[in-house]
Design a protein around this motif. Structure first.
Motif, PDB file in Angstrom:
ATOM      1  N   UNK A  41       0.867  -1.173   0.000  1.00 20.54           N
ATOM      2  CA  UNK A  41       0.000   0.000   0.000  1.00 20.54           C
ATOM      3  C   UNK A  41       0.905   1.225   0.000  1.00 20.54           C
ATOM      4  N   UNK A  42       0.834   2.008  -1.066  1.00 23.82           N
ATOM      5  CA  UNK A  42       1.670   3.208  -1.194  1.00 23.82           C
ATOM      6  C   UNK A  42       0.771   4.425  -0.989  1.00 23.82           C
ATOM      7  N   UNK A  43       1.150   5.281  -0.032  1.00 24.84           N
ATOM      8  CA  UNK A  43       0.311   6.414   0.341  1.00 24.84           C
ATOM      9  C   UNK A  43       1.089   7.717   0.168  1.00 24.84           C
ATOM     10  N   UNK A  73       6.537   1.982   6.586  1.00 22.79           N
ATOM     11  CA  UNK A  73       7.659   2.905   6.399  1.00 22.79           C
ATOM     12  C   UNK A  73       7.147   4.329   6.250  1.00 22.79           C
ATOM     13  N   UNK A  74       7.738   5.241   6.992  1.00 26.16           N
ATOM     14  CA  UNK A  74       7.542   6.668   6.763  1.00 26.16           C
ATOM     15  C   UNK A  74       8.815   7.144   6.087  1.00 26.16           C
ATOM     16  N   UNK A 132       4.185  -7.940   1.570  1.00 26.79           N
ATOM     17  CA  UNK A 132       3.358  -6.780   1.912  1.00 26.79           C
ATOM     18  C   UNK A 132       4.117  -5.741   2.734  1.00 26.79           C
ATOM     19  N   UNK A 133       3.741  -4.490   2.536  1.00 21.91           N
ATOM     20  CA  UNK A 133       4.283  -3.377   3.306  1.00 21.91           C
ATOM     21  C   UNK A 133       3.401  -2.162   3.071  1.00 21.91           C
ATOM     22  N   UNK A 134       3.537  -1.180   3.945  1.00 23.42           N
ATOM     23  CA  UNK A 134       2.866   0.108   3.788  1.00 23.42           C
ATOM     24  C   UNK A 134       3.959   1.163   3.679  1.00 23.42           C
ATOM     25  N   UNK A 161      -1.659  -1.320  -4.066  1.00 26.11           N
ATOM     26  CA  UNK A 161      -2.703  -0.301  -3.955  1.00 26.11           C
ATOM     27  C   UNK A 161      -2.061   1.065  -3.764  1.00 26.11           C
ATOM     28  N   UNK A 162      -2.500   2.030  -4.550  1.00 30.48           N
ATOM     29  CA  UNK A 162      -2.133   3.426  -4.340  1.00 30.48           C
ATOM     30  C   UNK A 162      -3.304   4.064  -3.598  1.00 30.48           C
ATOM     31  N   UNK A 163      -3.061   4.544  -2.391  1.00 29.82           N
ATOM     32  CA  UNK A 163      -4.133   5.084  -1.558  1.00 29.82           C
ATOM     33  C   UNK A 163      -4.012   6.606  -1.494  1.00 29.82           C
TER      34      UNK A 163
END
Length: 264
Positions: A41-43, A73-74, A132-134, A161-163
């Motif tokens: 998930x890339x935000x 990750x930030x 998986x990762x964010x 997913x691009x959020x």
């Protein structure tokens, strides 16, 4: 005192946000379904306030076991520095935040799965991670910063997913992704958008039209001579103008670039 004139934004003048609870629930669903496919998930998120708000909700979801234990990750030096400021000023938190964090955690912005990256080398290593990762990264509209490098690695893979969690201005890369353009350009190269794209407007810092109407309705509308409307696209401004006039506002002026306005 109540104003004679009000200058107000109109970014979401034709939209309503989800409630915080609904947005947090949806955030959890998006993360779970993406992780089940082995995706990331890339935000894209602005470094100050938006990133910290996301961390807050991810922390709550993690505490309740509503998202899997995957790396978060930030990836933004500015966001990392800004979060440090949030961390050392708990006296600024409201009662809800204190209840959620301070009573249970020494560091509300540093739970098990969360990792901050500052160096370019650490940022590059994120893309080597399998599974998986964010990834939360700036710039919020995808026009600059490290987010573009992460998008290059993720946009063509359907398991990712691009959020979108904030307003994307017209003609930005973020807006083209939000509108699910088939081909997008990053650093001059073309990529086919195969990743899933989701939007959660509740995390935006901009008020929706109900929130704006609630604010304006609490003013002395007899004293209020005019509302000047800025910062919005034509459709949003047209709807907000209509809603404001229905509340009893006497006059609404949609500000035009370069024009002068006399106050009487």
């Amino acid at each position: 005192p109540d104003p004679d004139y009000l200058v107000i934004e109109s970014t979401y003048g034709d939209r309503l946000h989800e409630g915080d609870f609904d947005a947090e629930k949806r955030l959890g669903e998006i993360i779970r379904s993406t992780a089940e496919k082995g995706g990331k998930v890339v935000i894209p998120a602005f470094a100050i306030e938006r990133t910290q708000e996301l961390i807050y909700h991810l922390h709550l979801l993690s505490d309740r076991g509503e998202i899997p234990d995957i790396p978060i990750f930030v990836d933004s030096p500015m966001a990392t520095n800004a979060t440090a400021i949030f961390r050392i000023h708990p006296e600024c938190y409201d009662a809800e935040t204190n209840e959620a964090f301070i009573r249970h955690h020494q560091n509300p912005f540093g739970f098990n799965s969360l990792r901050y990256t500052s160096s370019a080398e650490d940022s590059k290593r994120i893309n080597d991670i399998k599974g998986p990762a964010i990834i939360i990264s700036a710039d919020g509209m995808c026009e600059a910063g490290r987010i573009r490098h992460h998008l290059i690695q993720t946009v063509e893979k359907p398991e990712n997913t691009i959020l979108i969690v904030g307003y994307m201005a017209q003609h930005t890369l973020g807006r083209r992704i939000q509108e699910k353009s088939k081909i997008i350009k990053i650093f001059g190269d073309s990529f086919t958008l195969r990743a899933r794209v989701e939007s959660l407007n509740a995390f935006s810092a901009h008020a929706d039209y109900n929130e704006i109407i609630s604010y304006v309705s609490a003013l002395d509308l007899e004293k209020l001579k005019k509302v000047f409307m800025v910062h919005g696209e034509p459709e949003a401004q047209a709807n907000l103008e209509k809603e404001l006039l229905k509340t009893g506002v006497k006059s609404v002026e949609i500000v035009k670039y370069g024009e002068s306005y006399n106050l009487k």
